[in-house]
Scaffold this motif. Structure first.
Motif, PDB file in Angstrom:
ATOM      1  N   THR A  51       0.667  -1.365  -0.159  1.00  0.00           N
ATOM      2  CA  THR A  51      -0.129   0.065  -0.029  1.00  0.00           C
ATOM      3  C   THR A  51       0.872   1.218   0.050  1.00  0.00           C
ATOM      4  OG1 THR A  51      -0.203  -0.164   2.388  1.00  0.00           O
ATOM      5  CG2 THR A  51      -1.997  -1.156   1.112  1.00  0.00           C
ATOM      6  N   PRO A  60      -6.600   1.332  -0.404  1.00  0.00           N
ATOM      7  CA  PRO A  60      -7.849   1.427  -1.175  1.00  0.00           C
ATOM      8  C   PRO A  60      -9.046   1.271  -0.431  1.00  0.00           C
ATOM      9  CG  PRO A  60      -6.102  -0.123  -2.323  1.00  0.00           C
ATOM     10  CD  PRO A  60      -5.529   0.435  -0.643  1.00  0.00           C
ATOM     11  N   TYR A  63     -13.360  -2.174   0.753  1.00  0.00           N
ATOM     12  CA  TYR A  63     -12.530  -3.577   0.919  1.00  0.00           C
ATOM     13  C   TYR A  63     -12.510  -4.250  -0.497  1.00  0.00           C
ATOM     14  CZ  TYR A  63     -11.145  -7.787   3.176  1.00  0.00           C
ATOM     15  OH  TYR A  63     -10.275  -8.810   3.528  1.00  0.00           O
ATOM     16  N   PRO A  64     -13.572  -4.319  -1.393  1.00  0.00           N
ATOM     17  CA  PRO A  64     -13.080  -4.911  -2.616  1.00  0.00           C
ATOM     18  C   PRO A  64     -12.018  -4.422  -3.426  1.00  0.00           C
ATOM     19  CG  PRO A  64     -15.558  -4.766  -2.290  1.00  0.00           C
ATOM     20  CD  PRO A  64     -14.925  -3.984  -1.269  1.00  0.00           C
ATOM     21  N   ALA A  65     -11.800  -2.944  -3.201  1.00  0.00           N
ATOM     22  CA  ALA A  65     -10.609  -2.432  -3.954  1.00  0.00           C
ATOM     23  C   ALA A  65      -9.429  -2.867  -3.636  1.00  0.00           C
ATOM     24  CB  ALA A  65     -10.718  -0.941  -4.003  1.00  0.00           C
ATOM     25  N   LEU A  67      -8.878  -5.853  -1.824  1.00  0.00           N
ATOM     26  CA  LEU A  67      -8.809  -7.207  -2.361  1.00  0.00           C
ATOM     27  C   LEU A  67      -8.362  -7.161  -3.985  1.00  0.00           C
ATOM     28  CD1 LEU A  67     -11.795  -8.873  -0.853  1.00  0.00           C
ATOM     29  CD2 LEU A  67      -9.375  -8.923  -0.107  1.00  0.00           C
ATOM     30  N   ALA A  68      -8.907  -6.300  -4.461  1.00  0.00           N
ATOM     31  CA  ALA A  68      -8.166  -6.450  -6.062  1.00  0.00           C
ATOM     32  C   ALA A  68      -6.733  -5.987  -6.289  1.00  0.00           C
ATOM     33  CB  ALA A  68      -9.240  -5.267  -6.875  1.00  0.00           C
ATOM     34  N   LEU A  69      -6.567  -5.128  -5.381  1.00  0.00           N
ATOM     35  CA  LEU A  69      -4.831  -4.823  -5.201  1.00  0.00           C
ATOM     36  C   LEU A  69      -4.012  -5.803  -5.220  1.00  0.00           C
ATOM     37  CD1 LEU A  69      -2.747  -2.430  -5.114  1.00  0.00           C
ATOM     38  CD2 LEU A  69      -2.927  -2.634  -2.889  1.00  0.00           C
TER      39      LEU A  69
END
Length: 69
Positions: A51, A60, A63-65, A67-69
């Motif tokens: 990060t 990000p 939370y889904p963003a 996880l996408a990272l």
């Protein structure tokens, strides 16, 4: 079985009284005004490595963003 459970509860209660756990006040393990450094003494965590962008930590959201990272 009821006798052994009663004995266990009695021993547990006695242990708490002897150790003073029932009456002792909580003790701070850090000074609230000065909790210490934010960074670990050595290295960085994997979360930090993922990060930190250009010297700034960008997390990000939502939370889904992350996880996408």
């Amino acid at each position: 079985m009821a006798v052994s459970r009663r004995r266990f509860l009695g021993i547990t209660a006695l242990f708490c009284l002897v150790c003073g756990g029932a009456h002792s006040e909580p003790v701070w393990v850090v000074e609230p005004g000065n909790p210490g450094p934010d960074l670990p003494p050595q290295g960085r965590s994997l979360f930090d490595h993922l990060t930190i962008v250009d010297g700034r930590q960008v997390v990000p959201y939502p939370y889904p963003a992350l996880l996408a990272l």
